[in-house]
Design an enzyme around this catalytic site. Structure first.
Site, mmCIF file in Angstrom:
data_model
loop_
_atom_site.group_PDB
_atom_site.id
_atom_site.type_symbol
_atom_site.label_atom_id
_atom_site.label_comp_id
_atom_site.label_asym_id
_atom_site.label_seq_id
_atom_site.Cartn_x
_atom_site.Cartn_y
_atom_site.Cartn_z
ATOM 1 N N HIS A 40 -9.541 1.591 4.458
ATOM 2 C CA HIS A 40 -8.311 1.761 5.235
ATOM 3 C C HIS A 40 -8.589 2.725 6.396
ATOM 4 O O HIS A 40 -9.371 3.666 6.244
ATOM 5 C CB HIS A 40 -7.201 2.305 4.329
ATOM 6 C CG HIS A 40 -5.861 2.265 4.987
ATOM 7 N ND1 HIS A 40 -5.468 3.204 5.912
ATOM 8 C CD2 HIS A 40 -4.846 1.371 4.900
ATOM 9 C CE1 HIS A 40 -4.252 2.891 6.352
ATOM 10 N NE2 HIS A 40 -3.852 1.783 5.756
ATOM 11 N N LYS A 54 0.189 4.269 -0.351
ATOM 12 C CA LYS A 54 -0.440 5.488 0.181
ATOM 13 C C LYS A 54 -0.178 6.670 -0.774
ATOM 14 O O LYS A 54 -0.071 6.456 -1.974
ATOM 15 C CB LYS A 54 0.037 5.763 1.611
ATOM 16 C CG LYS A 54 -0.129 4.509 2.495
ATOM 17 C CD LYS A 54 0.001 4.759 3.952
ATOM 18 C CE LYS A 54 -0.200 3.438 4.705
ATOM 19 N NZ LYS A 54 -0.194 3.607 6.143
ATOM 20 N N ASN A 108 0.873 -1.172 0.000
ATOM 21 C CA ASN A 108 0.000 0.000 0.000
ATOM 22 C C ASN A 108 0.914 1.227 0.000
ATOM 23 O O ASN A 108 1.462 1.588 1.031
ATOM 24 C CB ASN A 108 -0.889 -0.021 1.255
ATOM 25 C CG ASN A 108 -1.700 1.252 1.417
ATOM 26 O OD1 ASN A 108 -1.799 2.054 0.486
ATOM 27 N ND2 ASN A 108 -2.288 1.438 2.589
ATOM 28 N N SER A 123 3.048 -1.971 10.242
ATOM 29 C CA SER A 123 4.498 -2.068 10.461
ATOM 30 C C SER A 123 5.056 -3.461 10.184
ATOM 31 O O SER A 123 5.967 -3.917 10.864
ATOM 32 C CB SER A 123 4.861 -1.604 11.879
ATOM 33 O OG SER A 123 4.474 -0.253 12.063
ATOM 34 N N GLY A 143 2.170 2.538 10.631
ATOM 35 C CA GLY A 143 3.125 3.630 10.463
ATOM 36 C C GLY A 143 3.798 4.044 11.760
ATOM 37 O O GLY A 143 4.458 5.079 11.817
ATOM 38 N N GLU A 182 -5.831 -4.507 10.342
ATOM 39 C CA GLU A 182 -4.798 -3.499 10.555
ATOM 40 C C GLU A 182 -5.088 -2.763 11.858
ATOM 41 O O GLU A 182 -5.866 -1.795 11.869
ATOM 42 C CB GLU A 182 -4.786 -2.502 9.394
ATOM 43 C CG GLU A 182 -4.464 -3.132 8.061
ATOM 44 C CD GLU A 182 -3.799 -2.151 7.128
ATOM 45 O OE1 GLU A 182 -2.709 -2.473 6.639
ATOM 46 O OE2 GLU A 182 -4.340 -1.063 6.913
ATOM 47 N N GLU A 214 -7.015 5.124 7.495
ATOM 48 C CA GLU A 214 -6.783 6.535 7.164
ATOM 49 C C GLU A 214 -7.986 7.118 6.435
ATOM 50 O O GLU A 214 -8.306 8.296 6.572
ATOM 51 C CB GLU A 214 -5.494 6.657 6.323
ATOM 52 C CG GLU A 214 -4.263 6.416 7.192
ATOM 53 C CD GLU A 214 -3.068 5.835 6.461
ATOM 54 O OE1 GLU A 214 -3.043 5.856 5.218
ATOM 55 O OE2 GLU A 214 -2.153 5.341 7.148
HETATM 56 P P1 PGA Z 1 2.639 0.447 7.562
HETATM 57 O O1 PGA Z 1 1.203 0.659 6.863
HETATM 58 O O2 PGA Z 1 3.179 -0.876 7.053
HETATM 59 O O3 PGA Z 1 3.465 1.624 7.127
HETATM 60 O O4 PGA Z 1 2.403 0.415 9.039
HETATM 61 C C1 PGA Z 1 0.326 -0.408 6.666
HETATM 62 C C2 PGA Z 1 -0.958 0.132 6.090
HETATM 63 O O5 PGA Z 1 -1.419 1.183 6.526
HETATM 64 O O6 PGA Z 1 -1.553 -0.487 5.167
#
Ligand code: PGA
Length: 257
Positions: free
Chosen positions: A97, A11, A9, A215, A175, A169, A99
């Site tokens: 997601h 982003k 992903n 992460s 993140g 998630e 976000e």
């Molecule tokens: P990350 O993001 O691996 O940077 O924690 C995962 C995601 O939000 O899909």
């Protein structure tokens, strides 16, 4: 024998030029790997999708999107529909997601409509669920995830569900560098599997991939992918570097064989 889906992903990172460079490196790194049981997907921003599809042509690498609008066409300025994504050569799209839930107010009902729009265009939705740190501290993580699953999947029948991917998630691990322990991931994945079995049937639930996201990196991928109910990863930060992403893919390849 396990099968895995390793999905990047990106982003809001990497425009078309940078996307082309990364795809070429990833594609090169996939050469010679036994990908019979490992599906590899990258989800660039919309504007980089055409370039990504072009660079990934005739390779094992699939290209997905990070969002979609629930309507097929019309007066929705700035939006992108599932038929448009299908036309671009996209195979999957992430929906819901955290976000998008947090910054764009997406509800389970909206996310469910987006997933249905994708299915109607022959695309695979990756539906994200997960609790915040406050919800986990309050011991409410299962209730939160159950509500999200029920809300997002309400309009999706058992046949269509066979083309749905779930991504767990935990918001507190996205993140942040903080990862769920393998035990925390396995416990929640087993819970999600049981919820899917209750909504549909055990065979349907068994066939639905459940990805872990938050992460995931080369140094923790092995222990997470070893969990019996973790069928792959949704990888943010570590998917922006070819080496890191390929290392996770290689871990999946060795665990699948
Ligand atoms: P990350 O993001 O691996 O940077 O924690 C995962 C995601 O939000 O899909």
């Amino acid at each position: 024998m396990r099968s895995y889906l390793i999905a990047g992903n990106w982003k809001m990172n990497l425009g078309p030029s940078a996307a082309g460079t990364l795809i070429r490196s990833v594609r090169q790194g996939l050469d010679g790997l036994n990908l019979e049981r490992v599906t590899v997907l990258v989800c660039p921003p919309f504007v980089s999708i055409a370039e990504a599809v072009f660079e990934a042509e005739d390779s094992a690498l699939l290209v997905g999107a990070q969002n979609v609008h629930e309507k097929a066409e019309g007066a929705y300025t700035g939006e992108i529909s599932a038929p448009m994504l299908a036309d671009c050569g996209v195979s999957h799209a992430i929906v819901g997601h955290s976000e998008r839930r947090q910054y764009f107010g997406e509800t389970d009902a909206v996310i469910g409509s987006k997933a249905q729009a994708l299915l109607a265009s022959g695309l695979t939705p990756i539906i994200c669920v997960g609790e915040t740190i406050d919800e986990r501290r309050a011991g409410r993580e299962q209730d939160v995830v159950r509500t999200q699953l029920q809300g997002c999947l309400a309009g999706i029948d058992a046949e269509a569900a066979q083309n749905v991917v779930i991504a767990y998630e935990p918001v507190w691990a996205i993140g942040t560098g903080e990862t769920a322990t393998p035990q925390q991931a396995q416990d929640m994945h087993a819970f999600i599997r049981a919820e899917l079995a209750a909504l549909y049937s055990q065979p349907v639930a068994t066939g639905m991939p459940i990805l872990y996201g938050g992460s995931m990196k080369p140094d923790n991928a092995e222990e997470l992918l070893a969990c019996p109910d973790v069928d792959g990863g949704l990888i943010g930060g570590a998917s922006l570097k070819a080496d890191a992403f390929l290392n996770i893919v290689k871990t999946a390849v060795s665990q699948a064989s």
